[in-house]
Design a protein around this motif. Structure first.
Motif, PDB file in Angstrom:
ATOM      1  N   VAL A 138      38.082 -28.029  47.060  1.00 20.73           N
ATOM      2  CA  VAL A 138      36.706 -27.725  46.601  1.00 20.73           C
ATOM      3  C   VAL A 138      35.786 -28.388  47.680  1.00 20.73           C
ATOM      4  O   VAL A 138      35.996 -29.587  47.860  1.00 20.73           O
ATOM      5  CB  VAL A 138      36.641 -28.157  45.238  1.00 20.73           C
ATOM      6  CG1 VAL A 138      35.093 -27.670  44.627  1.00 20.73           C
ATOM      7  CG2 VAL A 138      37.443 -27.577  44.023  1.00 20.73           C
ATOM      8  N   GLU A 173      37.571 -35.206  41.392  1.00 21.17           N
ATOM      9  CA  GLU A 173      36.041 -34.898  41.456  1.00 21.17           C
ATOM     10  C   GLU A 173      35.164 -36.144  40.994  1.00 21.17           C
ATOM     11  O   GLU A 173      35.366 -36.728  39.965  1.00 21.17           O
ATOM     12  CB  GLU A 173      35.567 -33.578  40.511  1.00 21.17           C
ATOM     13  CG  GLU A 173      34.052 -33.212  40.636  1.00 21.17           C
ATOM     14  CD  GLU A 173      33.579 -32.966  42.057  1.00 21.17           C
ATOM     15  OE1 GLU A 173      32.945 -33.784  42.614  1.00 21.17           O
ATOM     16  OE2 GLU A 173      34.078 -31.849  42.382  1.00 21.17           O
ATOM     17  N   ALA A 231      31.702 -28.443  49.527  1.00 20.21           N
ATOM     18  CA  ALA A 231      30.392 -27.794  49.596  1.00 20.21           C
ATOM     19  C   ALA A 231      30.096 -27.169  51.053  1.00 20.21           C
ATOM     20  O   ALA A 231      29.007 -26.658  51.194  1.00 20.21           O
ATOM     21  CB  ALA A 231      29.473 -29.043  49.340  1.00 20.21           C
ATOM     22  N   ILE A 261      30.130 -31.926  37.323  1.00 18.66           N
ATOM     23  CA  ILE A 261      31.157 -30.950  37.853  1.00 18.66           C
ATOM     24  C   ILE A 261      32.496 -31.005  37.242  1.00 18.66           C
ATOM     25  O   ILE A 261      33.254 -30.005  36.827  1.00 18.66           O
ATOM     26  CB  ILE A 261      31.326 -30.952  39.558  1.00 18.66           C
ATOM     27  CG1 ILE A 261      29.961 -30.426  39.892  1.00 18.66           C
ATOM     28  CG2 ILE A 261      32.365 -29.918  40.012  1.00 18.66           C
ATOM     29  CD1 ILE A 261      29.871 -30.587  41.500  1.00 18.66           C
ATOM     30  N   THR A 304      34.203 -22.937  47.361  1.00 17.40           N
ATOM     31  CA  THR A 304      33.181 -23.814  47.999  1.00 17.40           C
ATOM     32  C   THR A 304      32.037 -23.727  46.785  1.00 17.40           C
ATOM     33  O   THR A 304      31.816 -22.894  45.996  1.00 17.40           O
ATOM     34  CB  THR A 304      32.559 -22.598  49.167  1.00 17.40           C
ATOM     35  OG1 THR A 304      32.557 -21.402  48.707  1.00 17.40           O
ATOM     36  CG2 THR A 304      33.151 -22.738  50.317  1.00 17.40           C
ATOM     37  N   LYS A 305      31.262 -24.901  46.900  1.00 18.64           N
ATOM     38  CA  LYS A 305      30.322 -25.253  46.022  1.00 18.64           C
ATOM     39  C   LYS A 305      29.116 -24.502  46.520  1.00 18.64           C
ATOM     40  O   LYS A 305      28.898 -24.404  47.774  1.00 18.64           O
ATOM     41  CB  LYS A 305      30.024 -26.636  46.044  1.00 18.64           C
ATOM     42  CG  LYS A 305      31.259 -27.384  45.336  1.00 18.64           C
ATOM     43  CD  LYS A 305      30.784 -29.069  45.413  1.00 18.64           C
ATOM     44  CE  LYS A 305      31.875 -29.678  44.511  1.00 18.64           C
ATOM     45  NZ  LYS A 305      31.679 -31.232  44.474  1.00 18.64           N
ATOM     46  N   PRO A 306      28.121 -24.011  45.543  1.00 12.98           N
ATOM     47  CA  PRO A 306      28.445 -23.974  44.266  1.00 12.98           C
ATOM     48  C   PRO A 306      29.364 -22.904  43.949  1.00 12.98           C
ATOM     49  O   PRO A 306      29.456 -21.789  44.423  1.00 12.98           O
ATOM     50  CB  PRO A 306      27.098 -23.537  43.544  1.00 12.98           C
ATOM     51  CG  PRO A 306      26.261 -22.701  44.700  1.00 12.98           C
ATOM     52  CD  PRO A 306      26.973 -23.335  46.021  1.00 12.98           C
ATOM     53  N   PHE A 307      30.177 -23.029  42.716  1.00 15.80           N
ATOM     54  CA  PHE A 307      31.320 -22.182  42.531  1.00 15.80           C
ATOM     55  C   PHE A 307      31.158 -21.483  41.014  1.00 15.80           C
ATOM     56  O   PHE A 307      30.181 -22.364  40.209  1.00 15.80           O
ATOM     57  CB  PHE A 307      32.685 -22.511  42.644  1.00 15.80           C
ATOM     58  CG  PHE A 307      32.932 -23.828  41.975  1.00 15.80           C
ATOM     59  CD1 PHE A 307      32.960 -23.981  40.497  1.00 15.80           C
ATOM     60  CD2 PHE A 307      32.882 -25.143  42.626  1.00 15.80           C
ATOM     61  CE1 PHE A 307      33.382 -25.071  39.865  1.00 15.80           C
ATOM     62  CE2 PHE A 307      33.219 -26.244  42.057  1.00 15.80           C
ATOM     63  CZ  PHE A 307      33.151 -26.397  40.570  1.00 15.80           C
ATOM     64  N   ASP A 315      38.450 -32.189  45.313  1.00 14.92           N
ATOM     65  CA  ASP A 315      37.072 -32.103  46.063  1.00 14.92           C
ATOM     66  C   ASP A 315      37.330 -32.743  47.438  1.00 14.92           C
ATOM     67  O   ASP A 315      38.008 -33.754  47.474  1.00 14.92           O
ATOM     68  CB  ASP A 315      36.108 -32.929  45.121  1.00 14.92           C
ATOM     69  CG  ASP A 315      34.823 -33.242  45.780  1.00 14.92           C
ATOM     70  OD1 ASP A 315      34.351 -31.885  46.414  1.00 14.92           O
ATOM     71  OD2 ASP A 315      34.178 -33.828  45.538  1.00 14.92           O
TER      72      ASP A 315
END
Ligand code: CA
Length: 228
Positions: A83, A13, A85, A18, A105-108, A57
């Motif tokens: 991960v 990441e 967005a 994060i 998926t972000k936001p998680f 990510d």
């Protein structure tokens, strides 16, 4: 609390905030973690740290998460959780040449991520299971060796794809609901579209045997129990 059973998670990441949160939650749950902030570092740490699972990510500088996943997957069955967005990337992530085992998926919610990490690790460490091999027509599935073949030709599947195929093979000739197949994928956080994405990918990977997986309208999927 370090122990031989302590599982190692590689967090890839580039956003430090994060990564901090993920590492904090994972460590609080007893995992050992390492962090990579770019793709090159991710590949280096993957080799050096030998993680039990990689949280990856998608949007990374220089080498993308997709490239990292492909590189690792070509050499290793280590579970990869993507991960992202972008919710609309999900089909590509769980599917197609990538071979990711799960995605968030972000936001998680960090708690959800930890729960899913546990679920993926649980599924990938079934060491005490009995021998599990199936042959259905030209298709062979061997969960112990983590191999599958179509007409004798090996097919390359992710751990999740292989488990899905084994589930279908174990029930050959019988339709399984998406709900039943979800059991192979997760612990309640995964939705049914994920099953469809995995099946689509699985069909592609299986070559000529892909058409043996039949869609049963209003129900789910069935592996046809006959040779072609
Ligand atoms: Ca990023």
């Amino acid at each position: 609390m370090s122990s031989v059973a302590q599982k190692r998670i590689l967090v890839v990441e580039d956003e430090a905030r994060i990564a901090d949160i993920l590492e904090r939650y994972l460590r609080a749950e007893g995992f050992a973690t390492e962090r990579a902030s770019n793709g090159k570092q991710a590949l280096e740490l993957w080799r050096a740290f030998q993680p039990d699972l990689i949280l990856l990510d998608l949007m990374l500088p220089e080498i993308s998460g997709l490239e990292v996943a492909r590189t690792i997957r070509a050499k290793s069955e280590v579970p990869i959780m993507m991960v992202t967005a972008k919710a609309d990337e999900v089909d590509r992530l769980v599917g197609l040449e990538l071979g990711a085992d799960d995605y968030v998926t972000k936001p998680f919610s960090p708690r959800e991520v930890v729960a899913r990490v546990r679920a993926v690790l649980r599924r990938s460490s079934g060491s005490s299971k009995p021998v599990q091999r199936w042959r259905v027509g030209p298709l062979e599935v061997d969960l112990d060796a983590f191999e599958a073949s179509c007409g004798g030709a090996p097919v390359s599947l992710s751990p999740t794809q292989l488990r899905l195929l084994a589930r279908l093979a174990a029930a050959a000739g019988r339709a399984l609901s998406r709900h039943e197949l979800l059991d192979e994928l997760g612990d309640g956080f995964v939705d049914e579209r994920t099953v469809d994405a995995h099946i689509k990918n699985l069909r592609r990977r299986l070559g000529p045997c892909g058409e043996m997986i039949e869609t049963v309208r209003g129900v789910g999927y069935r592996l046809r129990d006959s040779s072609f």
